[in-house]
Enzyme design. Sequence first.
Site, PDB file in Angstrom:
ATOM      1  N   CYS A 266       0.844  -1.201   0.000  1.00  0.00           N
ATOM      2  CA  CYS A 266       0.000   0.000   0.000  1.00  0.00           C
ATOM      3  C   CYS A 266       0.880   1.252   0.000  1.00  0.00           C
ATOM      4  CB  CYS A 266      -0.919   0.008   1.217  1.00  0.00           C
ATOM      5  SG  CYS A 266      -1.985   1.461   1.261  1.00  0.00           S
TER       6      CYS A 266
ATOM      7  N   GLY B 133       1.084  -6.585 -12.488  1.00  0.00           N
ATOM      8  CA  GLY B 133       1.286  -5.291 -13.123  1.00  0.00           C
ATOM      9  C   GLY B 133       1.015  -5.270 -14.601  1.00  0.00           C
TER      10      GLY B 133
END
Length: 408
Positions: free
Chosen positions: A154, A256
């Site tokens: 995060c 990703g």
Amino acid sequence: MAEGAVEAPAESGGGGDPGAIEPERGVASIKLQYLTTKEHFHEFLEAKGQEKPSQETELDISGKLYLAPLTTCGNLPFRRVCKRFGADVTCGEMAVCINLLQGQTSEWALLKRHPCEDVFGVQLEGAFPDTMTKCAELLNRTIEVDFVDINVGCPIDLVYKKGGGCALMNRSAKFQQIVRGMNQVLDVPLTVKLRTGIHERMNLAHRLLPELRDWGAALVTLHGRSREQRYTKLADWRYIEQCVTAASPMPLFGNGDILSYEDANRAMQTGVAGIMIARGALLKPWLFTEIKEQRHWDISSSERLDILRDFAHYGLEHWGSDTQGVEKTRRFLLEWLSFLCRYVPVGLLERLPQRINERPPYYLGRDYLETLMASQKAADWIRISEMLLGPVPPNFVFLPKHKANAYK
């Protein structure tokens, strides 16, 4: 926190209840309806004629398609949609361990599992070994999951400045205590999700991976960007490939920029054990089908509306069909539509596939609905929501919460 992650709107309010479960070992009481206990989950499965899942100390999900834990958008109704399209592994939205220990009902709601989620985990965020270990011990006693994941990815300031998320990559002593402590009290595998590092061009993951393996992590997922990058520039799959060797024999999943089956195939060529899909699933949840069937799906606008209709149905089932439940479903639908509008239909592309970092131009679709779904305007997302959930309340305003931007 995975790609496209933002702070979640609360799913429900708190408040005292004399009928709540009695606190144990100093842990706050939880209203029964928000606690997915192992017993209740098993009873539900038995009623459906399904077997109870056996607890495993190893997590064998190599080659599986893993839907990332997506704060706000990765809610239970959205995960149900993705399961229908072929997601193999799902994970609840990031839950803050302190909030769980304090008995916040909105946080406990994030851990709820739907019976269709056959391989399911929960993700915890925290900065301190004592609270993370206590929370893991509580979850081990109360909920039915296949793994518990630690959020070390995060990037948001609120989490980072308190020492959680990405900050743990620079706090190796605390990080080690958290992993070892949680691993000791859990009966299920412990996994970790992290980024390449804090700063661009200063990678840390390759040094941490052998340590994580020794500390007891069963699997790690690596998002190929640093905290500094957030969601800008492309994910570094060359670095992920290097990290596969550093992690071995511990399995490493890569994450990703996967938006097509070609992207997924290239990712698997790096030697990763599997791939995690985040924003790609938000733009087109049928991506899981495309990967498994190795094709581009020129899905029609009516088929896409059917997907949204299913989400609305799942939302009313999950959050309730009263006024509050309808508006909660609408809010989460609108958050999702703020991503869905970036999808460009296959039949309109001169070159396949669409790239996740390419800004969609303004275009006219093949019909009114396709054009409406491409709109970047919140007013048009609201119009779509009204097709499914009826008129919005007076003075209704919507601003998307996510700060992810793939176009810089």
